[in-house]
Write an enzyme that holds these catalytic residues in place. Structure first.
Site, PDB file in Angstrom:
ATOM      1  N   THR A 131       0.819  -1.209   0.000  1.00  0.00           N
ATOM      2  CA  THR A 131       0.000   0.000   0.000  1.00  0.00           C
ATOM      3  C   THR A 131       0.854   1.261   0.000  1.00  0.00           C
ATOM      4  O   THR A 131       1.979   1.269   0.529  1.00  0.00           O
ATOM      5  CB  THR A 131      -0.901   0.021   1.247  1.00  0.00           C
ATOM      6  OG1 THR A 131      -1.541   1.301   1.367  1.00  0.00           O
ATOM      7  CG2 THR A 131      -0.100  -0.208   2.521  1.00  0.00           C
ATOM      8  N   TYR A 155      -1.841   0.405  10.077  1.00  0.00           N
ATOM      9  CA  TYR A 155      -2.040  -0.300   8.809  1.00  0.00           C
ATOM     10  C   TYR A 155      -0.794  -0.181   7.936  1.00  0.00           C
ATOM     11  O   TYR A 155      -0.261  -1.184   7.438  1.00  0.00           O
ATOM     12  CB  TYR A 155      -3.262   0.259   8.076  1.00  0.00           C
ATOM     13  CG  TYR A 155      -3.375  -0.209   6.642  1.00  0.00           C
ATOM     14  CD1 TYR A 155      -3.495  -1.558   6.337  1.00  0.00           C
ATOM     15  CD2 TYR A 155      -3.341   0.706   5.593  1.00  0.00           C
ATOM     16  CE1 TYR A 155      -3.584  -1.992   5.021  1.00  0.00           C
ATOM     17  CE2 TYR A 155      -3.433   0.283   4.278  1.00  0.00           C
ATOM     18  CZ  TYR A 155      -3.550  -1.069   3.993  1.00  0.00           C
ATOM     19  OH  TYR A 155      -3.629  -1.488   2.689  1.00  0.00           O
TER      20      TYR A 155
END
Length: 340
Positions: A131, A155
């Protein structure tokens, strides 16, 4: 080639599986616990496979949890996989701030174990779903693969930690190679409206805007109008899910080459962005609905601008996006929401 796709019943995973079915001759096994993926998606993929059945290739679904290490080991031992595409992960940034241990366990620990399974069971090729959150509040825009990594939420950290494990495993084991794809903001749905984003309680902007336009949600929130951007709202690089999926097929071809990558990393985005306000305006225009938008304070963990430099991906992987159109992205997302 027999490809294992973890999280293949989910949003991005299912679109990659769809393209693997339609554009390659590989056998595919999906492993998913259906915590956020859907059995209906598996059924649709089975139908697509039946329509594209050729040769002796196979399509299988295994309902399993990656946290069950013993069972995962048995699955790897009983099947001869040649490559792994690893999607299975928790992905909601605000939730990661509230419940970081869930993200480190599911994203980092489970990924570490599945890398161990690849090495143990001689699976030489891995594609990892990473990501742009690993860059954090990047000081270099657009961000390159070499831009310093400084996540601002658990995250992003959970994914960056997994990247490090992959890098170390590639260095230590000559028979293990990987490509890491760093996704930017994925949106839209299959152009034939067969699969789309079905994630429960979604936080993705374009999906939320589509749901609000259709009345599924009474209203939506715009988080922060005081960022140092062109209109004060966050700017993001939105990429159509089918273009993202095609990058995985290019990555598979890249791994088939003989030279060791150890691993190689690619940004997957369009290289330009739209603000939150611009996306909301676009969804209102294509839906014809002036839906309600509440102005809210900033969320924790949201960088102001995140836009990719995708030049390496285009040059090295030979990736050419086909759906770089924010209106088209919103249209396919809206069309999908009408079926949900």
């Amino acid at each position: 080639m027999h490809i294992l796709v973890t999280g293949g019943a989910g949003y991005i995973g299912s679109h990659v599986v769809k393209q693997l079915i339609e554009d390659t001759n590989n056998s595919i096994t999906i492993l998913d616990n259906l915590s956020t993926g859907h059995e209906a998606t598996i059924d649709t993929l089975k139908e697509i496979f039946a329509e594209n059945k050729r040769g002796k290739r196979s399509f299988n679904f295994i309902h399993a949890n990656l946290a069950d290490f013993v069972n995962v080991d048995e699955i790897f031992a009983q099947n001869k996989f040649d490559a792994l595409i690893h999607f299975a992960a928790s992905i909601v940034v605000p939730e990661s701030v509230e419940n970081p241990l869930k993200y480190y366990m599911n994203n980092t620990v489970n990924t570490t174990n599945i890398i161990n399974m690849c090495v143990k069971h001689s699976i030489a090729k891995m594609i990892f779903s990473s990501t742009a959150a690993v860059y954090g509040d990047a000081k270099e825009i657009p961000v390159k693969e070499t831009t310093p990594k400084d996540p601002i939420n658990p995250y992003g950290w959970s994914k960056l930690m997994s990247e490090q494990v992959i890098t170390d495993a590639c260095t230590a084991h000559d028979n293990f190679d990987a490509v890491i794809l760093r996704y930017f903001n994925v949106a839209g749905a299959d152009s034939l409206n067969r699969i789309g984003q079905s994630f429960p309680n979604a936080t993705h902007l374009i999906k939320v805007a589509a749901q609000t336009a259709l009345g599924t949600r009474e209203k939506m929130a715009l988080f922060g109008e005081d960022y140092e951007t062109k209109d004060g709202t966050c700017e993001r690089d939105y990429i159509h899910v089918d273009d993202l999926a095609s990058a995985h097929l290019k990555a598979l071809d890249y791994l088939d080459k003989d030279d060791k990558k150890s691993p190689d990393i690619f940004n997957v985005g369009y290289g330009h962005g739209f603000s939150v306000a611009e996306v909301i305006k676009t969804m209102k225009e294509i839906s014809g609905v002036d839906f309600k938008v509440d102005k809210e304070p900033r969320r924790v963990g949201d960088p102001a601008i995140l836009i990719s430099d995708n030049s390496k991906t285009k040059k090295v992987l030979g990736w050419t996006p086909k759906f770089d159109d924010i209106k088209l992205i919103c249209q396919t997302a809206l069309a999908w929401e009408k079926t949900v």
